[in-house]
Design an enzyme around this catalytic site. Structure first.
Site, PDB file in Angstrom:
ATOM      1  N   GLU A 178     -40.600 -11.248   3.438  1.00  0.00           N
ATOM      2  CA  GLU A 178     -39.420 -10.582   2.871  1.00  0.00           C
ATOM      3  C   GLU A 178     -38.515  -9.974   3.941  1.00  0.00           C
ATOM      4  OE1 GLU A 178     -40.232  -8.534  -0.873  1.00  0.00           O
ATOM      5  OE2 GLU A 178     -38.395  -7.396  -0.616  1.00  0.00           O
ATOM      6  N   HIS A 212     -37.694  -0.641 -11.035  1.00  0.00           N
ATOM      7  CA  HIS A 212     -38.678   0.303 -10.497  1.00  0.00           C
ATOM      8  C   HIS A 212     -38.263   1.732 -10.807  1.00  0.00           C
ATOM      9  CE1 HIS A 212     -40.224  -2.964  -7.564  1.00  0.00           C
ATOM     10  NE2 HIS A 212     -40.876  -2.980  -8.706  1.00  0.00           N
ATOM     11  N   ARG A 226     -36.477 -13.714   0.608  1.00  0.00           N
ATOM     12  CA  ARG A 226     -37.394 -13.271  -0.462  1.00  0.00           C
ATOM     13  C   ARG A 226     -36.843 -12.065  -1.236  1.00  0.00           C
ATOM     14  NH1 ARG A 226     -44.016 -13.015  -0.479  1.00  0.00           N
ATOM     15  NH2 ARG A 226     -44.154 -12.308  -2.636  1.00  0.00           N
ATOM     16  N   LYS A 286     -40.409 -19.976  -6.896  1.00  0.00           N
ATOM     17  CA  LYS A 286     -40.985 -18.869  -6.122  1.00  0.00           C
ATOM     18  C   LYS A 286     -41.707 -19.385  -4.884  1.00  0.00           C
ATOM     19  CE  LYS A 286     -43.152 -14.531  -5.925  1.00  0.00           C
ATOM     20  NZ  LYS A 286     -43.689 -13.334  -6.523  1.00  0.00           N
ATOM     21  N   LYS A 301     -48.160 -10.872  -2.471  1.00  0.00           N
ATOM     22  CA  LYS A 301     -47.985  -9.414  -2.422  1.00  0.00           C
ATOM     23  C   LYS A 301     -49.189  -8.768  -3.099  1.00  0.00           C
ATOM     24  CE  LYS A 301     -43.020  -8.757  -2.144  1.00  0.00           C
ATOM     25  NZ  LYS A 301     -41.791  -8.283  -2.824  1.00  0.00           N
ATOM     26  N   ARG A 334     -62.463  -6.567   6.952  1.00  0.00           N
ATOM     27  CA  ARG A 334     -61.219  -7.035   7.600  1.00  0.00           C
ATOM     28  C   ARG A 334     -60.650  -8.300   6.968  1.00  0.00           C
ATOM     29  NH1 ARG A 334     -63.686  -5.733  12.829  1.00  0.00           N
ATOM     30  NH2 ARG A 334     -63.037  -3.617  13.356  1.00  0.00           N
ATOM     31  N   HIS A 383     -43.425  -3.227 -17.115  1.00  0.00           N
ATOM     32  CA  HIS A 383     -42.674  -3.751 -15.965  1.00  0.00           C
ATOM     33  C   HIS A 383     -41.667  -4.817 -16.411  1.00  0.00           C
ATOM     34  CE1 HIS A 383     -41.658  -5.006 -11.960  1.00  0.00           C
ATOM     35  NE2 HIS A 383     -42.045  -6.250 -12.223  1.00  0.00           N
ATOM     36  N   ASN A 424     -36.126  -9.878  -5.912  1.00  0.00           N
ATOM     37  CA  ASN A 424     -36.040  -8.515  -6.463  1.00  0.00           C
ATOM     38  C   ASN A 424     -34.837  -8.340  -7.381  1.00  0.00           C
ATOM     39  OD1 ASN A 424     -38.343  -7.643  -5.106  1.00  0.00           O
ATOM     40  ND2 ASN A 424     -37.164  -7.393  -3.220  1.00  0.00           N
ATOM     41  N   HIS A 477     -34.849  -5.636  -9.847  1.00  0.00           N
ATOM     42  CA  HIS A 477     -36.057  -4.833  -9.640  1.00  0.00           C
ATOM     43  C   HIS A 477     -35.805  -3.442  -9.076  1.00  0.00           C
ATOM     44  CE1 HIS A 477     -38.232  -8.343 -10.781  1.00  0.00           C
ATOM     45  NE2 HIS A 477     -39.395  -7.768 -10.554  1.00  0.00           N
ATOM     46  N   GLU A 525     -39.392 -12.044 -16.311  1.00  0.00           N
ATOM     47  CA  GLU A 525     -39.571 -12.533 -14.928  1.00  0.00           C
ATOM     48  C   GLU A 525     -39.257 -14.019 -14.826  1.00  0.00           C
ATOM     49  OE1 GLU A 525     -39.927 -10.974 -12.137  1.00  0.00           O
ATOM     50  OE2 GLU A 525     -40.999  -9.109 -12.496  1.00  0.00           O
TER      51      GLU A 525
END
Ligand code: GLY
Length: 377
Positions: free
Chosen positions: A253, A268, A257, A243, A140, A118, A283, A261, A264, A182
Site C-alpha cells: 500500500e 472507519h 492499493r 483485488k 492484511k 517468527r 463494517h 480504501n 473506507h 465491498e
C-alpha cells in the site's frame, strides 16, 4: 477450480482457489502435514459447510480451536490465546494454520501465525462474502487497539485462500448484504462491466427477500444463494481478480492499493462513532455509507456539483438501496472529521481520499480533513 495468483514481481506469493463447494478443499491441504484449524465458533454452529470442513480436518488429525470473532474480541488477547493454543499443541515451524470464518477471524489468525515462532504458514477459508472478496485476500492481518480498528498488524500473505459460495448459503442475509458493499466497491474501482452485472444480480436476489414475512425469509435466502451460485461464483471470482491485481502491483500500500480504501476513511470513522454510541453498524454497512460520501466528495471536487444529492451520489445510493443496503450516514461530517484526523493513513495533515472519476475509475486525492468538512457540508 479457478486459481487466481497474487504476485510480487514474477513470484507467486499467494493463491486464491475459487470453487463452488467445500469438497475440493481436501486436496488443497494434501501437501501440508501439520494443520491447525481455528474456526469462528458461530460459523461452527451455524454453517453446515463448516461441518464438512471439520470432518476434513478430523481425517487429517488436525487439532481445532473455536474462537469468538466479534470486533470486541479482535484483540491481542485473542491473538495470544491462539498462539498459546498452538504452543500447547506442539505447533512447529512447519505448521499451517487454517482460519475458517469471516474477516475478523482471518485477520486475527493471520496475525497470530505471522508472529508465532517468527512466522508460520497460514491459509483461509472465508465464510462471509465480505471476506471472500476483500478481507481474506491481500495479506492484511491485525487487531484493534485502544479505540482504533486494525491499529496493530502486518501484511503477510496466506499460502492460499479457498473461496466457495456454498459456505454463503447459511450466512445471515444482513451479513451477506454487508459483503455486497465491498463487492460493489471493488467494481467501482475496476469495472469491466461487472458493476452493473453485480447490481442486477444482487438486486434480483434481494427483491424476493424483502417482500417475505420473517418466518419464511431465512429459508428463502438459503435457497436463493444456492440458486444463484453460478452468478455468485462469477462475481466473486471477478472481484477477487481485481483485488489480486491491485495487491500484486502494490502489496504494501505505497500507492495503488490505496484505491481499495474507496469509502473506507469515512467507513472507519462511522464504525468508531457507532461503537462509541453503541449503535449496531457493521463494517460493510459503514462501507456502503462511505461509498455514498465518497461519491458526493468526488462530484464536489472534480465536477463542482453542489447539488444534494450530487448526480453520482444519487445513483450510487440507489444502486446500494436496490442491493439491500441503507447507505444514509447517521453522523455529521464534523463528528467524522475528529476521527478521520487520527486516521492511521493520514500523512502530513492530509488524508488520502479515494475519489471516483466515474464507476470503474478512481484516483487518490490528498485533502485535509477541514477541506473535506467544507466540501461535504
Ligand atoms: N481492504 C483493503 C485492502 O486490503 O487493501
Amino acid at each position: 477450480m479457478e486459481h487466481i495468483s497474487i504476485y510480487s514481481g514474477d513470484r507467486v506469493i499467494s493463491r486464491v482457489m475459487v470453487e463452488r463447494t467445500v469438497a475440493a478443499l481436501e486436496p488443497c491441504l494434501e501437501r501440508y502435514q501439520h494443520v491447525f484449524t481455528v474456526m469462528d465458533a458461530n460459523v461452527a454452529m451455524n454453517c453446515p459447510a463448516a461441518m464438512q470442513i471439520a470432518e476434513i480436518m478430523n481425517r487429517k488429525g488436525a487439532p481445532g480451536k473455536l474462537i469468538d470473532a466479534s470486533e470486541e474480541d479482535k484483540s491481542m488477547d485473542t491473538v495470544m490465546d491462539i498462539c498459546g493454543w498452538m504452543l500447547d499443541n506442539g505447533a512447529d515451524r512447519d505448521a499451517l494454520v487454517l482460519a475458517v470464518g469471516g474477516g475478523i477471524t482471518s485477520d486475527m489468525v493471520g496475525f497470530a501465525a505471522s508472529i508465532y515462532k517468527r512466522g508460520v504458514r497460514f491459509a483461509y477459508v472465508p465464510t462471509t462474502l465480505l471476506a471472500q472478496v476483500d478481507a481474506a485476500i491481500g495479506g492484511k492481518t491485525g487487531v484493534n487497539f485502544e479505540r482504533y480498528k486494525n491499529m496493530l498488524g502486518l501484511v503477510r500473505q496466506p499460502e492460499f485462500t479457498y473461496v466457495c459460495p456454498e459456505v454463503l448459503e447459511s450466512l445471515p442475509h444482513r451479513e451477506f448484504v454487508a459483503g455486497v458493499a465491498e463487492m460493489l466497491k471493488t467494481f467501482m474501482i475496476e469495472d469491466n462491466g461487472n458493476y452493473q452485472k453485480a447490481v442486477d444480480v444482487l438486486s434480483e436476489m434481494l427483491q424476493g427477500y424483502s417482500i417475505l414475512p420473517p418466518e419464511s425469509a431465512a429459508d428463502y435466502w438459503t435457497d436463493c444463494v444456492s440458486a444463484y451460485s453460478e452468478e455468485l461464483l462469477y462475481l466473486i471470482s471477478e472481484a477477487v481478480k481485481v483485488k489480486a491485481g491491485v495487491v500484486s502491483r502494490d502489496q504494501y500500500e505505497r500507492g495503488e492499493r490505496r484505491k481499495l480504501n474507496l469509502g473506507h476513511t469515512f467507513a472507519h470513522a462511522i464504525e468508531t462513532l457507532a461503537q462509541r454510541e453503541e449503535r449496531d453498524i457493521s463494517h460493510g454497512e459503514a462501507v456502503a455509507m462511505g461509498l455514498v460520501l465518497a461519491a458526493r466528495l468526488s462530484d464536489r471536487v472534480f465536477r463542482g456539483d453542489m447539488d444534494t444529492p450530487t448526480a453520482l451520489e444519487g445513483s450510487v445510493a440507489i444502486d446500494l438501496c436496490d442491493c439491500g443496503l441503507y447507505p444514509e450516514c447517521p453522523f455529521t461530517i464534523e463528528q467524522m472529521a475528529e476521527i478521520m484526523a487520527k486516521d492511521k493513513k493520514a500523512e502530513g495533515g492530509k488524508v488520502h481520499f479515494v475519489l471516483l472519476n466515474e464507476i470503474g475509475d478512481v484516483t487518490t486525492y490528498a485533502l485535509t480533513v477541514d477541506e473535506v468538512v467544507k466540501l461535504l457540508k
